[in-house]
Design a protein around this motif. Structure first.
Motif, PDB file in Angstrom:
ATOM      1  N   ASN A  63       0.864  -1.169   0.000  1.00 24.63           N
ATOM      2  CA  ASN A  63       0.000   0.000   0.000  1.00 24.63           C
ATOM      3  C   ASN A  63       0.906   1.226   0.000  1.00 24.63           C
ATOM      4  OD1 ASN A  63      -2.112   1.776   0.193  1.00 24.63           O
ATOM      5  ND2 ASN A  63      -2.457   1.447   2.371  1.00 24.63           N
ATOM      6  N   THR A  65       1.788   5.215  -0.292  1.00 22.49           N
ATOM      7  CA  THR A  65       1.243   6.540   0.003  1.00 22.49           C
ATOM      8  C   THR A  65       2.321   7.588  -0.249  1.00 22.49           C
ATOM      9  OG1 THR A  65      -0.160   5.591   1.725  1.00 22.49           O
ATOM     10  CG2 THR A  65       0.165   7.966   1.775  1.00 22.49           C
ATOM     11  N   PHE A  77      -2.978  11.557  -0.491  1.00 23.62           N
ATOM     12  CA  PHE A  77      -3.734  10.337  -0.772  1.00 23.62           C
ATOM     13  C   PHE A  77      -2.912   9.395  -1.629  1.00 23.62           C
ATOM     14  CE2 PHE A  77      -8.077  12.660  -0.570  1.00 23.62           C
ATOM     15  CZ  PHE A  77      -8.019  12.623   0.808  1.00 23.62           C
ATOM     16  N   ASP A  80      -5.883   4.442  -4.241  1.00 28.06           N
ATOM     17  CA  ASP A  80      -7.082   3.763  -3.751  1.00 28.06           C
ATOM     18  C   ASP A  80      -7.866   4.642  -2.786  1.00 28.06           C
ATOM     19  OD1 ASP A  80      -6.456   1.534  -5.240  1.00 28.06           O
ATOM     20  OD2 ASP A  80      -5.355   0.561  -3.613  1.00 28.06           O
ATOM     21  N   THR A  81      -7.170   5.352  -1.905  1.00 27.51           N
ATOM     22  CA  THR A  81      -7.844   6.248  -0.968  1.00 27.51           C
ATOM     23  C   THR A  81      -8.527   7.391  -1.704  1.00 27.51           C
ATOM     24  OG1 THR A  81      -6.231   5.719   0.744  1.00 27.51           O
ATOM     25  CG2 THR A  81      -7.522   7.717   1.047  1.00 27.51           C
ATOM     26  N   GLU A  84     -11.695   6.208  -3.218  1.00 29.13           N
ATOM     27  CA  GLU A  84     -12.696   5.917  -2.188  1.00 29.13           C
ATOM     28  C   GLU A  84     -13.327   7.185  -1.630  1.00 29.13           C
ATOM     29  OE1 GLU A  84     -12.908   3.797   2.230  1.00 29.13           O
ATOM     30  OE2 GLU A  84     -11.127   3.588   0.976  1.00 29.13           O
TER      31      GLU A  84
END
Length: 308
Positions: A63, A65, A77, A80-81, A84
């Motif tokens: 993941n 960032t 962000f 994926d964030t 979302e």
């Protein structure tokens, strides 16, 4: 002669010790299985961090960032964030905004987080097209698709000339505004000497201008813009990235930890059980000795009475 029966020989007879060992081994197996499950749960996961230039380093295992905020929205962000938390164009995210002498519609995709309007797709276009001509053609194609969603049949720019200035000027990352009122484009200057009685240049084609774009039409246009571009694309280029991977320990490590802890559990359990058995058997031995001594005393008293 005093009767003595210690607990040690009785406790360690075969008919007692074998079932005891069997039960302890069953507890060992159960403890091992329990510890294996424990070390496989998320609470026992190991965290691995790597600083990488690519947002998709390691695929789904990591993941990633951004370490710094982006220049468009000031956010950190990951992709994926962003997807979302982004809110699509609707009545709660498309608002009227007065800029200088005009009033425009603006879409705020992260309205609950930051009050920054959606930008032109400069980052998206520049990444996929390096040639200026390709940038202009592909950018113009995106905005031309929005014409069918308003009665003005316009891209939404202040004039019907559209957003492009012929040099890819709309490719900047400034806010993308849809003007509420579209005015006629200024007539191009005639080349060479202008005749006194020359006819006026032809007006713009399509609906007569000025023309207004409604709130619902602006929302529909922003939706089309959202379909044709990737609003969260900026997160893919905001390197460097802190890529985090979480997962259970390796199988061999889990096996080793589980077996060691199961043996420790078995040792503690064995010690406790042995202590309990010794206390129980010791109590029984004391009671038996007390009864035997009482019996001997009675026998002696009886013998003494007989002699008299």
């Amino acid at each position: 002669r005093r009767l003595t029966t210690g607990p040690f020989p009785r406790f360690f007879r075969a008919e007692v010790i074998l079932p005891f060992v069997l039960v302890l081994n069953l507890f060992l197996i159960a403890a091992f299985a329990g510890f294996m499950a424990f070390y496989s749960l998320p609470g026992s996961y190991l965290t691995e961090i790597s600083i990488e230039p690519d947002y998709d380093f390691g695929g789904e295992a990591y993941n990633c960032t951004p370490l710094i905020a982006d220049t468009a929205y000031g956010l950190r962000f990951n992709y994926d964030t962003c997807r979302e938390l982004m809110t699509p164009p609707d009545t709660t995210t498309v608002f009227s905004k007065t800029i200088q002498s005009a009033t425009v519609w603006r879409w705020y995709p992260f309205n609950d987080i930051v009050a920054t309007a959606v930008s032109f797709p400069g980052t998206y276009i520049n990444y996929h097209h390096s040639d200026l001509k390709d940038k202009t053609e592909n950018g113009t194609a995106i905005f031309n698709l929005m014409k069918e969603f308003n009665t003005c049949q316009q891209q939404g720019a202040e004039t019907d000339a559209g957003y492009s200035d012929g040099e890819g000027g709309y490719m900047t990352n400034s806010p993308f505004d849809i003007y509420q009122t579209i005015t006629a484009a200024p007539a191009p200057a005639a080349a060479g000497r202008k005749l006194q009685n020359a006819p006026a240049p032809a007006g713009p084609s399509g609906p007569s201008l000025p023309c207004d774009i409604s709130h619902d039409e602006a929302i529909a246009m922003f939706k089309k813009f959202h379909e044709e571009t990737d609003i969260c694309f900026f997160t893919k280029l905001n390197s460097p990235f802190s890529c985090v991977k979480k997962g259970p320990p390796p199988l061999l490590q889990r096996f080793s930890l589980s077996y060691a802890n199961a043996l420790l559990f078995q040792s503690i359990l064995s010690a406790v059980v042995v202590q309990v058995f010794f206390k129980i058997m010791g109590k029984k031995t004391e009671d038996a000795e007390a009864a035997a001594e009482a019996e001997i005393a009675v026998v002696r008293e009886t013998e003494a009475g007989t002699r008299k």
